[in-house]
Design a protein around this motif. Sequence first.
Motif, PDB file in Angstrom:
ATOM      1  N   THR A 149      -3.345   0.397  -4.229  1.00 29.64           N
ATOM      2  CA  THR A 149      -2.461  -0.668  -3.796  1.00 29.64           C
ATOM      3  C   THR A 149      -1.569  -0.985  -4.989  1.00 29.64           C
ATOM      4  OG1 THR A 149      -4.010  -2.326  -4.552  1.00 29.64           O
ATOM      5  CG2 THR A 149      -4.124  -1.699  -2.236  1.00 29.64           C
ATOM      6  N   ASP A 161       5.240   3.384   2.737  1.00 29.55           N
ATOM      7  CA  ASP A 161       3.892   2.827   2.644  1.00 29.55           C
ATOM      8  C   ASP A 161       3.103   3.105   3.924  1.00 29.55           C
ATOM      9  OD1 ASP A 161       5.095   1.233   4.512  1.00 29.55           O
ATOM     10  OD2 ASP A 161       4.360  -0.644   3.709  1.00 29.55           O
ATOM     11  N   PHE A 162       1.882   2.591   3.988  1.00 32.61           N
ATOM     12  CA  PHE A 162       1.041   2.733   5.181  1.00 32.61           C
ATOM     13  C   PHE A 162       1.288   1.612   6.187  1.00 32.61           C
ATOM     14  CE2 PHE A 162      -1.627   5.293   2.282  1.00 32.61           C
ATOM     15  CZ  PHE A 162      -1.831   6.398   3.090  1.00 32.61           C
ATOM     16  N   LYS A 163       1.619   0.437   5.672  1.00 28.95           N
ATOM     17  CA  LYS A 163       1.662  -0.722   6.551  1.00 28.95           C
ATOM     18  C   LYS A 163       2.819  -0.674   7.559  1.00 28.95           C
ATOM     19  CE  LYS A 163       0.560  -5.197   5.119  1.00 28.95           C
ATOM     20  NZ  LYS A 163      -0.190  -6.040   6.062  1.00 28.95           N
ATOM     21  N   ASP A 169      -9.786   7.114   2.114  1.00 34.91           N
ATOM     22  CA  ASP A 169      -8.619   6.984   2.995  1.00 34.91           C
ATOM     23  C   ASP A 169      -8.195   5.542   3.200  1.00 34.91           C
ATOM     24  OD1 ASP A 169      -7.836   9.497   3.820  1.00 34.91           O
ATOM     25  OD2 ASP A 169      -9.381   9.632   5.355  1.00 34.91           O
ATOM     26  N   ASN A 170      -6.913   5.355   3.461  1.00 32.61           N
ATOM     27  CA  ASN A 170      -6.457   4.085   3.989  1.00 32.61           C
ATOM     28  C   ASN A 170      -6.706   4.147   5.502  1.00 32.61           C
ATOM     29  OD1 ASN A 170      -4.640   2.068   5.152  1.00 32.61           O
ATOM     30  ND2 ASN A 170      -3.813   1.897   3.083  1.00 32.61           N
ATOM     31  N   CYS A 171      -7.390   3.142   6.057  1.00 33.94           N
ATOM     32  CA  CYS A 171      -7.698   3.168   7.505  1.00 33.94           C
ATOM     33  C   CYS A 171      -6.435   3.340   8.336  1.00 33.94           C
ATOM     34  CB  CYS A 171      -8.347   1.872   7.986  1.00 33.94           C
ATOM     35  SG  CYS A 171      -9.784   1.345   7.118  1.00 33.94           S
ATOM     36  N   VAL A 208      -7.230  -3.685   7.938  1.00 33.95           N
ATOM     37  CA  VAL A 208      -6.787  -2.641   7.005  1.00 33.95           C
ATOM     38  C   VAL A 208      -6.519  -3.256   5.633  1.00 33.95           C
ATOM     39  CG1 VAL A 208      -4.941  -0.997   6.489  1.00 33.95           C
ATOM     40  CG2 VAL A 208      -5.844  -1.143   8.803  1.00 33.95           C
ATOM     41  N   ASP A 209      -5.821  -4.388   5.616  1.00 29.19           N
ATOM     42  CA  ASP A 209      -5.576  -5.065   4.333  1.00 29.19           C
ATOM     43  C   ASP A 209      -6.898  -5.419   3.664  1.00 29.19           C
ATOM     44  OD1 ASP A 209      -2.909  -4.872   4.668  1.00 29.19           O
ATOM     45  OD2 ASP A 209      -2.505  -7.011   4.970  1.00 29.19           O
ATOM     46  N   GLN A 263       0.830  -1.205   0.000  1.00 25.77           N
ATOM     47  CA  GLN A 263       0.000   0.000   0.000  1.00 25.77           C
ATOM     48  C   GLN A 263       0.865   1.256   0.000  1.00 25.77           C
ATOM     49  OE1 GLN A 263      -2.733  -0.724   3.346  1.00 25.77           O
ATOM     50  NE2 GLN A 263      -2.648  -2.879   2.757  1.00 25.77           N
ATOM     51  N   THR A 311      -8.557  -2.324   1.984  1.00 24.65           N
ATOM     52  CA  THR A 311      -7.956  -1.902   0.710  1.00 24.65           C
ATOM     53  C   THR A 311      -8.207  -2.957  -0.364  1.00 24.65           C
ATOM     54  OG1 THR A 311      -5.893  -2.644   1.685  1.00 24.65           O
ATOM     55  CG2 THR A 311      -6.133  -0.320   1.413  1.00 24.65           C
ATOM     56  N   ASP A 366      -3.733   6.661  -3.084  1.00 23.62           N
ATOM     57  CA  ASP A 366      -4.977   5.977  -2.686  1.00 23.62           C
ATOM     58  C   ASP A 366      -5.062   4.557  -3.232  1.00 23.62           C
ATOM     59  OD1 ASP A 366      -5.558   8.667  -2.183  1.00 23.62           O
ATOM     60  OD2 ASP A 366      -6.822   8.843  -3.943  1.00 23.62           O
TER      61      ASP A 366
END
Length: 728
Positions: free
Chosen positions: A98, A178-180, A480-482, A305-306, A92, A309, A96
């Motif tokens: 993946t 990334d977000f993760k 949004d990504n959570c 979260v995964d 991610q 997305t 916005d």
Amino acid sequence: MAILRFKALDEISKREPFQHRSTHEKISSIFGIDVFDREKMRNYIPRDAFEAMCRAIDENAQLDRKTANQIAMGMKTWAIERGATHYSHWFQPLNDSTAEKHDSFFEPTFDGGSVETFRGELLIQQEPDASSFPTGGLRNTFEARGYSAWDPSSPAFLIGKTLCIPSIFIAYTGEALDFKTPLLKSLNAVEEAAAQVAQYFDKDVKEVNVTLGWEQEYFLVDEALFLARPDLAQTGRTLMGHIAAKDQQLEDHYFGAIPSRVSEFMKDFEEQAYRLGIPLKTRHNEVAPNQFECAPMFEEANIAVDHNTLLMNVMRSVARQHKLRVLFHEKPFYGVNGSGKHCNWSLMTDTGVNLLAPGKTPRTNTQFLTFFVCAIKAANDYGSLMMASIQSESNSHRLGAHEAPPGIMSVFAGSTLSNMLDSIEERITDKKMTPDEKTDIKLDIGKIPSILLDNTDRNRTSPFAFTGNRFEFRAAGASDNCAAPLIVINTAVAETLIEFKKQVDKLIDKGVKKDEAILQVIQKYIAASKRIRFEGNGYGEEWLEEAKRRGLENVQVATDAFKVFLRPENVALFKKHNIYREAELYARCEIKHEILVKKIQIESRVLADLATNHIVPTAIKYQNVLIQNVQGLKAILPDSYEELAAEEIRTIRTVAGHVKAIREGVHEMIEQRKIFNNEENLEKRAAGYLLTVRPYLDTIRYHIDHLERIVDDELWPLPKYREMMAIS
Ligand code: ADP
Ligand code: MG
């Protein structure tokens, strides 16, 4: 021109209803069928490797190379049996979307043959050629290499013929891209801190997990109409369009019957979701026409979260199969509600206790109160940061616009708990509590009912509402990504819990009994975070005033919000908990500014093109029709034409006025863009785009929307709101 619009409408009328393949399978028989979950691992990898893998998932233990190889082998065998030909690290990046880069299992051998391979090192690490992901200056293009690394705590899954492996994405220099990555770090921080505090109440608690249940709102539009609207197709939202005569005023859409074409789409994407192990539970209409929501059963936060997305991608592709398009933009249509994504957040122990659910005994209730009060204190101390975490160009259309909270943090506790907190606070004394006082407070706490899930006691205008056994963060945008809000909530709560424990331990060291020490710090925290509690209407004007009086910040302007992350106290917070290095925070801030500029730039270009090439020529064509009419009347009725054509003449003037205003608006908007394009300072450029360029979009649209009501419907080149909002 109009051909475009009528072709789109014609396309819809000709359309055969989408053929849904009828399945009679039970959900449980397909649930998780495309996921390499524990059950499948057990069958496909040797026992010791399986056990090592479980430790990696449950306890963050490291995996050695041999084990990784064994897992890779098992994963490959399972995937190939299911028809997979490729594998991909799935991550991610900071936009916005993946990302995935597919590689084939197939590998030619020296002797001219071939084998299907997948080694442990390929599972663990990949090097996507990733120079085009947002990096905020962390990598220059010569060093345009980042790598993705496997996240064993989220299971691999199959999409079509590709095995997707959830991964983090980092630069070679170690910064997260990334977000993760920061999400996992923030989860570690809060889970560790929560476990320590939970041990005051139950020594058996070894671990705590953050749980997340998201609610995803979205719009659907017919594909033919979507494609006939260049603004929707290119920017995800309509830049013009007069609101339909009937939209949400009757509020008849909410919980109304779901149109059959939409429910076919829902059934289809839900089936895909179940196959991928996404536990969807609810679906319903939302407030606006064509707006819907889906929500799963909550899960461990990283997986949730995964899943969110992943589901957004699944929905996009299933929508296309149904000749629909799904819109996750926060404000696709002017005049009706936009779309949000509520994030329900809680903490769950490995003994199965939800730490934010009131218990049945004074002890469990004190535990509940501890976590409840610490979450409120975190919102009090880091509220601006929480609100800043969900600010973006697109979400800023929604926030504070009477459909979502403004950029002010406040917490809704509900009347029962609010009264309880007040009464505990009233008993604060400077000296040691007398046994009677202690008993009184304990009795109070004992009175908290174990079930608080009362639907009448809901506040839908609060950004951070306690809803009986969890906090619901309601300000996040649909796209949004959570992880964005979660990283901040987790870090802030981690800090608060650590500080809480420090203070309690200090009192214990001084000889205060544990339960009294806990009560004393709870009291202190209640008093310290009083200003953040608000039970009233969070959308009202009076709240803005009241919040100001309370000294609560309104993080309303997106570009200001981005910079909240760079305040020294916030940089220190993230550094202390090892979530972000300073360079990462600067890079992320830069990326947000860049995305904002690009989005407004694209919208401004699209609107200028549409106004100049579609709207103005159409308006003039209609004006000419009117002019010809007036001339004709004059020719045959020279004496009375002025009176007869008075309305036409007025309309000719009105059209001319709007055309002039549109042309001027477009011209000025382009000039302003030029000025800010030359601005070297990115922050200033972004502020210029947001505060100077973007308002032109509204001015220009105002005139276009007026023309839409005047001009002959047959000439109008673009699908109208009433057409786009009528899926049946
Ligand atoms: P509402 O619309 O009333 O908010 P929904 O049923 O639409 O209710 O959504 C509630 C969401 O809250 C679901 O995603 C659910 O899984 C989630 N949820 C419930 N309990 C918890 C919990 N302990 N932790 C996190 N999320 C939770
Ligand atoms: Mg909700």
